[in-house]
Write an enzyme that holds these catalytic residues in place. Structure first.
Site, PDB file in Angstrom:
ATOM      1  N   PHE A   1       5.952  -1.904 -13.701  1.00  0.00           N
ATOM      2  CA  PHE A   1       5.301  -2.362 -12.464  1.00  0.00           C
ATOM      3  C   PHE A   1       4.951  -3.854 -12.520  1.00  0.00           C
ATOM      4  O   PHE A   1       3.864  -4.254 -12.077  1.00  0.00           O
ATOM      5  CB  PHE A   1       4.008  -1.585 -12.195  1.00  0.00           C
ATOM      6  CG  PHE A   1       4.137  -0.091 -12.066  1.00  0.00           C
ATOM      7  CD1 PHE A   1       5.341   0.492 -11.709  1.00  0.00           C
ATOM      8  CD2 PHE A   1       3.040   0.735 -12.283  1.00  0.00           C
ATOM      9  CE1 PHE A   1       5.457   1.882 -11.579  1.00  0.00           C
ATOM     10  CE2 PHE A   1       3.130   2.110 -12.146  1.00  0.00           C
ATOM     11  CZ  PHE A   1       4.339   2.692 -11.793  1.00  0.00           C
TER      12      PHE A   1
ATOM     13  N   GLY B   1      -3.223   2.180  19.469  1.00  0.00           N
ATOM     14  CA  GLY B   1      -2.616   3.434  19.917  1.00  0.00           C
ATOM     15  C   GLY B   1      -1.212   3.596  19.343  1.00  0.00           C
ATOM     16  O   GLY B   1      -0.955   3.212  18.197  1.00  0.00           O
TER      17      GLY B   1
ATOM     18  N   ILE C   1      -6.783   1.294  17.478  1.00  0.00           N
ATOM     19  CA  ILE C   1      -7.017   0.481  18.693  1.00  0.00           C
ATOM     20  C   ILE C   1      -5.698   0.171  19.403  1.00  0.00           C
ATOM     21  O   ILE C   1      -5.641   0.116  20.626  1.00  0.00           O
ATOM     22  CB  ILE C   1      -7.799  -0.810  18.326  1.00  0.00           C
ATOM     23  CG1 ILE C   1      -9.259  -0.438  18.034  1.00  0.00           C
ATOM     24  CG2 ILE C   1      -7.696  -1.864  19.423  1.00  0.00           C
ATOM     25  CD1 ILE C   1     -10.123  -1.564  17.510  1.00  0.00           C
TER      26      ILE C   1
ATOM     27  N   GLU D   1      -4.529  -4.509 -10.222  1.00  0.00           N
ATOM     28  CA  GLU D   1      -5.609  -5.332 -10.817  1.00  0.00           C
ATOM     29  C   GLU D   1      -6.876  -4.476 -11.000  1.00  0.00           C
ATOM     30  O   GLU D   1      -7.995  -4.964 -10.852  1.00  0.00           O
ATOM     31  CB  GLU D   1      -5.859  -6.598  -9.996  1.00  0.00           C
ATOM     32  CG  GLU D   1      -4.575  -7.417  -9.902  1.00  0.00           C
ATOM     33  CD  GLU D   1      -4.769  -8.905  -9.778  1.00  0.00           C
ATOM     34  OE1 GLU D   1      -5.853  -9.411 -10.115  1.00  0.00           O
ATOM     35  OE2 GLU D   1      -3.799  -9.569  -9.374  1.00  0.00           O
TER      36      GLU D   1
HETATM   37  C1  LIG Z   1       3.073  -2.826  -6.744  1.00  0.00           C
HETATM   38  C2  LIG Z   1       2.410  -2.931  -8.080  1.00  0.00           C
HETATM   39  C3  LIG Z   1       2.349  -4.156  -8.723  1.00  0.00           C
HETATM   40  C4  LIG Z   1       1.764  -4.251  -9.984  1.00  0.00           C
HETATM   41  N1  LIG Z   1       1.795  -5.461 -10.648  1.00  0.00           N
HETATM   42  C5  LIG Z   1       1.394  -5.502 -11.942  1.00  0.00           C
HETATM   43  C6  LIG Z   1       1.573  -6.700 -12.717  1.00  0.00           C
HETATM   44  O1  LIG Z   1       2.044  -7.727 -12.214  1.00  0.00           O
HETATM   45  N2  LIG Z   1       1.230  -6.677 -14.022  1.00  0.00           N
HETATM   46  C7  LIG Z   1       0.707  -5.568 -14.629  1.00  0.00           C
HETATM   47  O2  LIG Z   1       0.427  -5.611 -15.817  1.00  0.00           O
HETATM   48  N3  LIG Z   1       0.508  -4.417 -13.919  1.00  0.00           N
HETATM   49  C8  LIG Z   1       0.853  -4.360 -12.607  1.00  0.00           C
HETATM   50  N4  LIG Z   1       0.679  -3.211 -11.881  1.00  0.00           N
HETATM   51  C9  LIG Z   1       0.076  -2.058 -12.530  1.00  0.00           C
HETATM   52  C10 LIG Z   1      -1.281  -1.684 -11.975  1.00  0.00           C
HETATM   53  O3  LIG Z   1      -2.256  -2.578 -12.426  1.00  0.00           O
HETATM   54  C11 LIG Z   1      -1.554  -0.218 -12.367  1.00  0.00           C
HETATM   55  O4  LIG Z   1      -0.673   0.567 -11.589  1.00  0.00           O
HETATM   56  C12 LIG Z   1      -2.993   0.179 -12.159  1.00  0.00           C
HETATM   57  O5  LIG Z   1      -3.832  -0.465 -13.082  1.00  0.00           O
HETATM   58  C13 LIG Z   1      -3.181   1.697 -12.280  1.00  0.00           C
HETATM   59  O6  LIG Z   1      -2.562   2.191 -13.431  1.00  0.00           O
HETATM   60  P1  LIG Z   1      -1.578   3.459 -13.318  1.00  0.00           P
HETATM   61  O7  LIG Z   1      -0.607   3.187 -12.243  1.00  0.00           O
HETATM   62  O8  LIG Z   1      -1.056   3.758 -14.662  1.00  0.00           O
HETATM   63  O9  LIG Z   1      -2.502   4.641 -12.823  1.00  0.00           O
HETATM   64  P2  LIG Z   1      -3.391   5.573 -13.766  1.00  0.00           P
HETATM   65  O10 LIG Z   1      -4.125   4.743 -14.747  1.00  0.00           O
HETATM   66  O11 LIG Z   1      -2.541   6.695 -14.273  1.00  0.00           O
HETATM   67  O12 LIG Z   1      -4.443   6.161 -12.730  1.00  0.00           O
HETATM   68  C14 LIG Z   1      -4.167   7.300 -11.897  1.00  0.00           C
HETATM   69  C15 LIG Z   1      -5.462   7.617 -11.139  1.00  0.00           C
HETATM   70  O13 LIG Z   1      -6.496   7.962 -12.065  1.00  0.00           O
HETATM   71  C16 LIG Z   1      -7.620   7.120 -11.874  1.00  0.00           C
HETATM   72  N5  LIG Z   1      -8.221   6.843 -13.173  1.00  0.00           N
HETATM   73  C17 LIG Z   1      -7.612   6.435 -14.309  1.00  0.00           C
HETATM   74  N6  LIG Z   1      -8.507   6.244 -15.281  1.00  0.00           N
HETATM   75  C18 LIG Z   1      -9.726   6.561 -14.756  1.00  0.00           C
HETATM   76  C19 LIG Z   1     -11.044   6.564 -15.274  1.00  0.00           C
HETATM   77  N7  LIG Z   1     -11.317   6.168 -16.515  1.00  0.00           N
HETATM   78  N8  LIG Z   1     -12.071   6.936 -14.447  1.00  0.00           N
HETATM   79  C20 LIG Z   1     -11.819   7.316 -13.154  1.00  0.00           C
HETATM   80  N9  LIG Z   1     -10.562   7.330 -12.621  1.00  0.00           N
HETATM   81  C21 LIG Z   1      -9.554   6.939 -13.414  1.00  0.00           C
HETATM   82  C22 LIG Z   1      -7.043   5.859 -11.238  1.00  0.00           C
HETATM   83  O14 LIG Z   1      -8.048   5.155 -10.519  1.00  0.00           O
HETATM   84  C23 LIG Z   1      -5.991   6.422 -10.332  1.00  0.00           C
HETATM   85  O15 LIG Z   1      -6.598   6.907  -9.162  1.00  0.00           O
HETATM   86  C24 LIG Z   1       1.215  -3.109 -10.598  1.00  0.00           C
HETATM   87  C25 LIG Z   1       1.249  -1.877  -9.929  1.00  0.00           C
HETATM   88  C26 LIG Z   1       1.848  -1.779  -8.692  1.00  0.00           C
HETATM   89  C27 LIG Z   1       1.900  -0.428  -8.022  1.00  0.00           C
END
Ligand SMILES: Cc1cc2nc3c(=O)[nH]c(=O)nc-3n(C[C@H](O)[C@H](O)[C@H](O)COP(=O)(O)OP(=O)(O)OC[C@H]3O[C@@H](n4cnc5c(N)ncnc54)[C@H](O)[C@@H]3O)c2cc1C
Length: 379
Positions: free
Chosen positions: A154, A337, A335, A361
């Site tokens: 990602f 529609g 708003i 982030e």
């Molecule tokens: C379009 C896009 C661009 C991105 N760009 C970058 C980039 O340039 N560089 C980079 O390094 N990363 C990048 N990312 C990664 C992004 O930062 C992660 O997707 C994000 O941090 C969430 O991690 P994950 O997708 O593994 O979700 P997960 O960590 O698997 O989380 C899944 C769900 O569980 C929840 N969750 C996880 N842990 C906890 C906790 N401890 N307590 C409560 N809830 C929790 C999360 O909030 C989420 O709802 C990008 C992602 C996307 C989709």
């Protein structure tokens, strides 16, 4: 927020650039999932790639307040284009600006400022998203090189990047104190960039995986002290969260303007939409969300610019602004529609773009964890 005349002038220039160059191409970017090369070239000519890079290295040298003012402007145009620039001038160059030694700064920053080299920031891995400490990518010192193995996913800007800020484990026994940051260049043998992801929104701006297969990185490309990578990444992300928040304020501002215009011209049941109190109240709530988001963003900017850590303030701003944007864009669709659901109106594009702000982030849940941890630490 008090801005210098120079920053205000730059905001005006960027507003004009957006109107003349970005907006007319926005639908094309959305549909082709690509930013036209000539637009990137025009952005280079305007100096957009050097916004936050110090003047001595060819940039404009904006501080966080200036960067956020520009982000707010950029929030009013194509999200993919805004992300290309925002990521490069934010998390992807901030590490080198803050921690690079003179040789690293001289090598990377002038080319990054001109936009010849675009940057990306690679922290996330398949098993390490919200919990980046669970990363598996390793860097092993061999003579005058570090050899990297592992993968990232990602990564924003990956397909167009030349400069890759990469976090990897250099000493597993030290847990997060064993994570270090490296600056990689695209042509380093063993670094490969995978296929662009197909995304819900943020079209035009690439998101792709990276793989490191015995990727040899010169020892001189270690960024900052060995073992400081995790803390560096968190600091970079703290400021990054404030800039995401500022962009959300700009996005809300634009949506509110669009709704005001529409409510004044659209007539139903013999009345302009603007005459219906239910819609007036929706509009009022949207404006309050935007203004509260701006207030939290400004508090976070001021805290960080005083040199304080600002962890809570940055997370609060990002959490509130991204969730406020979700509510505001939903109301904007309502708003408008049926027209709000049509591509032609452009509101549905923002509806999809806005969704990422609550995930990357640091997701909303992670921001809440950070805020709670800070509060509990203070007691
Ligand atoms: C379009 C896009 C661009 C991105 N760009 C970058 C980039 O340039 N560089 C980079 O390094 N990363 C990048 N990312 C990664 C992004 O930062 C992660 O997707 C994000 O941090 C969430 O991690 P994950 O997708 O593994 O979700 P997960 O960590 O698997 O989380 C899944 C769900 O569980 C929840 N969750 C996880 N842990 C906890 C906790 N401890 N307590 C409560 N809830 C929790 C999360 O909030 C989420 O709802 C990008 C992602 C996307 C989709």
């Amino acid at each position: 927020m008090q801005l210098s005349p120079e920053v205000r002038q730059l905001c005006d220039e960027i507003r004009r650039f957006i109107q003349k160059e970005v907006e007319p191409r926005s639908r094309w970017i959305e549909e082709h999932d690509e930013i036209p090369a000539e637009l990137v070239q025009k952005a280079r000519e305007l100096g957009l790639f050097g916004l936050t890079i110090p003047e001595q290295y060819g940039g404009i040298g904006l501080d966080l307040a200036g960067k956020c003012a520009i982000e707010e402007e950029m929030g009013k145009t194509n999200y993919g284009f805004a992300t290309l620039i925002g990521n490069h001038t934010g998390i992807s160059s901030a590490g080198i600006v803050a921690l690079g030694n003179e040789a690293q700064k001289k090598h990377f920053l002038p080319r990054m400022a001109s936009g010849e080299w675009i940057g990306c920031f690679a922290l996330t891995e398949p098993q390490a998203g919200s919990d980046p400490a669970a990363m598996r990518t390793t860097a092993v010192k061999k003579g005058d090189r570090w050899v990297l193995n592992g993968e990232k996913i990602f990564i924003t800007n990956a397909s167009v990047a030349h400069v890759f800020t990469v976090m990897a484990i250099t000493d597993r026994s030290k847990a997060i104190k064993g994570i270090s940051t490296f600056i990689l260049e695209r042509d380093f043998p063993g670094l490969s960039v995978g296929r662009n992801e197909l995304k819900m929104g943020m079209h035009g701006c690439s998101t792709a995986p990276l793989a490191f297969n015995d990727c040899a990185v010169p020892a001189g490309n270690l960024l900052g002290p060995e073992g400081a990578g995790y803390v560096q990444a968190l600091k970079t992300l703290t400021a990054g969260r404030v800039t995401v928040s500022a962009r959300c304020v700009g996005m809300m501002d634009k949506l509110i303007g669009r709704c005001v215009e529409y409510m004044k011209v659209r007539t139903q049941g013999g009345h302009k939409l603007a005459e219906y109190q239910g819609l007036q109240w929706m509009l009022a709530d949207m404006a309050v969300q935007r203004d509260a988001a701006r207030g939290l963003t400004e508090r976070a900017i001021a805290t960080l610019m005083r040199g304080e850590r600002g962890t809570l303030e940055a997370s609060a701003a990002k959490l509130f602004s991204t969730e406020a944007l979700g509510k505001v864009v939903d109301a904007a669709v309502q708003i408008h529609g049926g027209m709000g659901y049509m591509r032609e109106a452009g509101i549905e594009t923002t509806f999809r773009d806005a969704r990422i702000t609550r995930i990357y982030e640091g997701s909303s849940e992670i921001q809440r964890n950070i805020i709670a941890a800070q509060l509990l630490k203070e007691q």
